[in-house]
Design an enzyme around this catalytic site. Structure first.
Site, PDB file in Angstrom:
ATOM      1  N   ASN A   9       0.841  -1.189   0.030  1.00  0.00           N
ATOM      2  CA  ASN A   9       0.450   0.333   0.152  1.00  0.00           C
ATOM      3  C   ASN A   9       0.796   1.665   0.271  1.00  0.00           C
ATOM      4  O   ASN A   9       1.561   1.767   1.232  1.00  0.00           O
ATOM      5  CB  ASN A   9      -0.993  -0.030   1.320  1.00  0.00           C
ATOM      6  CG  ASN A   9      -2.062   1.081   0.987  1.00  0.00           C
ATOM      7  OD1 ASN A   9      -2.085   1.598   0.364  1.00  0.00           O
ATOM      8  ND2 ASN A   9      -2.794   0.876   2.251  1.00  0.00           N
ATOM      9  N   ARG A  87      -2.380  -1.919  -3.886  1.00  0.00           N
ATOM     10  CA  ARG A  87      -3.598  -0.866  -3.633  1.00  0.00           C
ATOM     11  C   ARG A  87      -3.505   0.015  -4.053  1.00  0.00           C
ATOM     12  O   ARG A  87      -2.752   0.824  -4.467  1.00  0.00           O
ATOM     13  CB  ARG A  87      -3.627  -0.745  -2.080  1.00  0.00           C
ATOM     14  CG  ARG A  87      -4.792   0.097  -1.823  1.00  0.00           C
ATOM     15  CD  ARG A  87      -4.584   0.356  -0.438  1.00  0.00           C
ATOM     16  NE  ARG A  87      -6.135   0.749  -0.336  1.00  0.00           N
ATOM     17  CZ  ARG A  87      -6.518   2.052   1.145  1.00  0.00           C
ATOM     18  NH1 ARG A  87      -5.557   1.971   1.626  1.00  0.00           N
ATOM     19  NH2 ARG A  87      -7.786   1.513   0.727  1.00  0.00           N
ATOM     20  N   HIS A 176     -12.406   3.329  -0.657  1.00  0.00           N
ATOM     21  CA  HIS A 176     -12.372   2.430   0.420  1.00  0.00           C
ATOM     22  C   HIS A 176     -13.560   1.023  -0.143  1.00  0.00           C
ATOM     23  O   HIS A 176     -13.633   0.431   1.144  1.00  0.00           O
ATOM     24  CB  HIS A 176     -13.210   2.686   1.656  1.00  0.00           C
ATOM     25  CG  HIS A 176     -12.502   3.580   1.968  1.00  0.00           C
ATOM     26  ND1 HIS A 176     -13.771   5.117   2.981  1.00  0.00           N
ATOM     27  CD2 HIS A 176     -11.457   4.606   2.152  1.00  0.00           C
ATOM     28  CE1 HIS A 176     -12.568   5.666   3.327  1.00  0.00           C
ATOM     29  NE2 HIS A 176     -11.067   5.243   3.568  1.00  0.00           N
ATOM     30  N   ARG A 237     -11.092  16.287   6.086  1.00  0.00           N
ATOM     31  CA  ARG A 237     -11.859  16.061   5.436  1.00  0.00           C
ATOM     32  C   ARG A 237     -13.130  16.473   5.729  1.00  0.00           C
ATOM     33  O   ARG A 237     -13.840  15.877   6.500  1.00  0.00           O
ATOM     34  CB  ARG A 237     -11.844  14.949   4.543  1.00  0.00           C
ATOM     35  CG  ARG A 237     -10.086  15.062   3.290  1.00  0.00           C
ATOM     36  CD  ARG A 237     -10.816  13.253   2.657  1.00  0.00           C
ATOM     37  NE  ARG A 237     -10.140  12.379   3.516  1.00  0.00           N
ATOM     38  CZ  ARG A 237     -10.009  11.086   2.892  1.00  0.00           C
ATOM     39  NH1 ARG A 237     -10.668  10.790   2.179  1.00  0.00           N
ATOM     40  NH2 ARG A 237      -9.114  10.422   2.981  1.00  0.00           N
ATOM     41  N   GLY A 326     -11.054   2.167  12.569  1.00  0.00           N
ATOM     42  CA  GLY A 326     -10.908   2.559  13.660  1.00  0.00           C
ATOM     43  C   GLY A 326     -11.892   3.746  14.638  1.00  0.00           C
ATOM     44  O   GLY A 326     -11.991   3.147  15.220  1.00  0.00           O
ATOM     45  N   GLU A 329     -15.410   0.840  15.048  1.00  0.00           N
ATOM     46  CA  GLU A 329     -14.880  -0.639  15.790  1.00  0.00           C
ATOM     47  C   GLU A 329     -14.681   0.456  17.331  1.00  0.00           C
ATOM     48  O   GLU A 329     -14.523  -0.781  18.502  1.00  0.00           O
ATOM     49  CB  GLU A 329     -13.288  -1.173  15.237  1.00  0.00           C
ATOM     50  CG  GLU A 329     -13.827  -2.159  13.961  1.00  0.00           C
ATOM     51  CD  GLU A 329     -12.455  -1.966  13.122  1.00  0.00           C
ATOM     52  OE1 GLU A 329     -11.376  -2.256  13.913  1.00  0.00           O
ATOM     53  OE2 GLU A 329     -12.551  -2.342  12.342  1.00  0.00           O
ATOM     54  N   GLU A 380      -8.327  -4.476   5.898  1.00  0.00           N
ATOM     55  CA  GLU A 380      -9.088  -4.567   3.642  1.00  0.00           C
ATOM     56  C   GLU A 380      -7.409  -5.616   3.739  1.00  0.00           C
ATOM     57  O   GLU A 380      -7.173  -6.004   2.026  1.00  0.00           O
ATOM     58  CB  GLU A 380      -8.228  -3.565   3.944  1.00  0.00           C
ATOM     59  CG  GLU A 380      -9.092  -2.403   3.961  1.00  0.00           C
ATOM     60  CD  GLU A 380      -9.468  -1.064   4.209  1.00  0.00           C
ATOM     61  OE1 GLU A 380      -8.665  -0.265   5.059  1.00  0.00           O
ATOM     62  OE2 GLU A 380      -9.339  -0.329   2.750  1.00  0.00           O
TER      63      GLU A 380
END
Ligand code: AMP
Length: 394
Positions: A9, A87, A176, A237, A326, A329, A380
């Site tokens: 990644n 990725r 995602h 964002r 994050g 969960e 992922e």
């Protein structure tokens, strides 16, 4: 038989990697190279033990060479690796599924750079460096956008001049996707029904955040758009704003359009509203009654609730809402506030279950809740390993 897969990644200044056995799904190694392009970079490599070193990584090519040497020194052996999975953030309209990489694919990825100027160039640099360092194994591109290639035109079309949209590839793509695909498949496994019989909403709430509506295993809407700026409130964002904001702010403040773009991507969201981008820092301030922190959480939850309500309307019936990443969960207060607002729509929280901390999937709704609400840790890398193995027929 073991089938280790190296997963990469690549960001602009970092490379995250893992080796996962596609057969046993065990993680053989993990690592992180940071500060590529700076005078002193670091590599942290874990294979049993963790080994850390400082090195200069002028570019991704050198970083990949050091990565290969690190595997030679500390293991596991890369000579057993059957494929490398990369990725790729943006596949545009061209790449609708995981793709084995050749020169022509790289050329097509370059053509997509304008759609993801921050993400695709380091991704391509990483692919080229990895192909040079590991020339004898297939390399595979796994796209963040691919899972959303099933969106219907009504969901992905922006109401702008159709010819202009076509000319520039302007539409909703969604991001995602690997996480949304993994979590929705896991939900089907957990509730013991085929995905084709389930309507699921997945809320991927991390530093970046997105939400998707999945009908019978097929994505029908998602909150991110042409770029990963749209939708939910995120760490830095803004998520959705009035599209007129760009021109208004540029005119009023004298910012260039690039500056406005950077402002919305890097200085907005949680950090813009209250100065911190991590819920671990935000929630104590909310508990202390700090007005900016309280408003920030209210804005975050309001946006999330309005998306869930809208996806309930689009799906007609929701069987499962799954929280992941994050925040999803780990942050029980965010889940509790969101579900409290949604209670009249049939999302009934089990308050005790919501407080349980675990890395395992778990239900946080009451047994008689019309909608089952789950926390499902995303993975992922494992999803990428499965995709990569499938693409090479392993
Ligand atoms: P991700 O992008 O999925 O790695 O998510 C990172 C974000 O998850 C952080 O910025 C935090 O806001 C949030 N997060 C991680 N751990 C916790 C925790 N224990 N409690 C609350 N939020 C957390």
């Amino acid at each position: 038989m073991s089938k280790p897969i190296l997963l990469l990644n690549c960001g602009s200044s970092s490379i995250k990697y893992q080796v996962i056995d596609a057969e046993t799904e065990e993680v053989a190694a993990t690592g992180l190279i940071q500060r590529i392009g700076e005078e002193v970079g670091t590599i942290d490599h874990t294979h049993g033990e963790k080994h850390s070193a400082e090195r200069e990584f002028p570019d991704h090519r050198v970083a990949l060479q050091v990565l290969v040497r690190t595997f030679d020194e500390y293991g596991p052996s890369l000579s057993d690796v059957v494929a490398v999975g990369h990725r790729c953030v943006h596949g545009g309209e061209r790449f609708r599924e995981t793709t084995v990489i050749d020169d022509e694919v790289i050329a097509a990825l370059r053509e997509l750079i304008p759609l993801a100027p921050l993400h695709n160039p380091p991704g391509i640099a990483g692919i080229e460096a990895a192909r040079a360092a590991l020339p004898d194994v297939p390399h595979v591109a796994v796209f963040d956008t691919a899972f959303f290639s099933t969106l219907p035109p009504a969901a992905y079309t922006y109401a702008i001049d159709a010819a202009v949209a076509k000319q520039y590839g302007i539409r909703k793509y969604g991001f995602h996707g690997t996480s949304h695909a993994y979590v929705s498949a896991k939900v089907a496994e957990i509730v013991g029904k085929p995905a084709s019989e389930l309507n699921i909403i997945v809320a991927h709430l991390g530093n970046g955040a997105s939400i998707s509506a999945i009908k019978g295993g097929v994505a029908v809407d998602t909150s991110m758009g042409l770029t990963p700026l749209a939708g939910l409130v995120m760490g830095t964002r803004s998520g959705d704003v009035d599209p007129g904001l760009h021109a208004y702010l540029a005119k009023q403040s004298g910012m260039s359009l690039d500056e406005v773009d950077s402002f919305l991507n890097k200085k907005s969201g949680l950090i813009g509203l209250c100065g911190v981008n991590d819920f671990r820092d935000l929630l104590p301030q909310v508990d202390a009654g700090e007005p900016a922190a309280v408003l920030t959480l209210d804005v975050y939850v309001h946006r999330l609730v309005s998306y869930i309500g809208s996806y309930l309307a689009i799906l007609g019936r929701v069987d499962v809402l799954a929280f992941t990443a994050g925040v999803g969960e780990n942050s029980d207060p965010v889940r509790a506030r969101t579900l409290k607002a949604l209670e009249p729509l049939g999302f009934i929280l089990d308050e005790q279950a919501n407080l349980v901390r675990s890395r395992e999937p778990r239900a946080i709704s009451t047994p008689d809740s019309p909608v089952t609400v789950l926390v499902v840790p995303t993975n992922e890398e494992l999803a990428m390993a499965r995709e990569t193995a499938a693409a090479i027929g392993a």
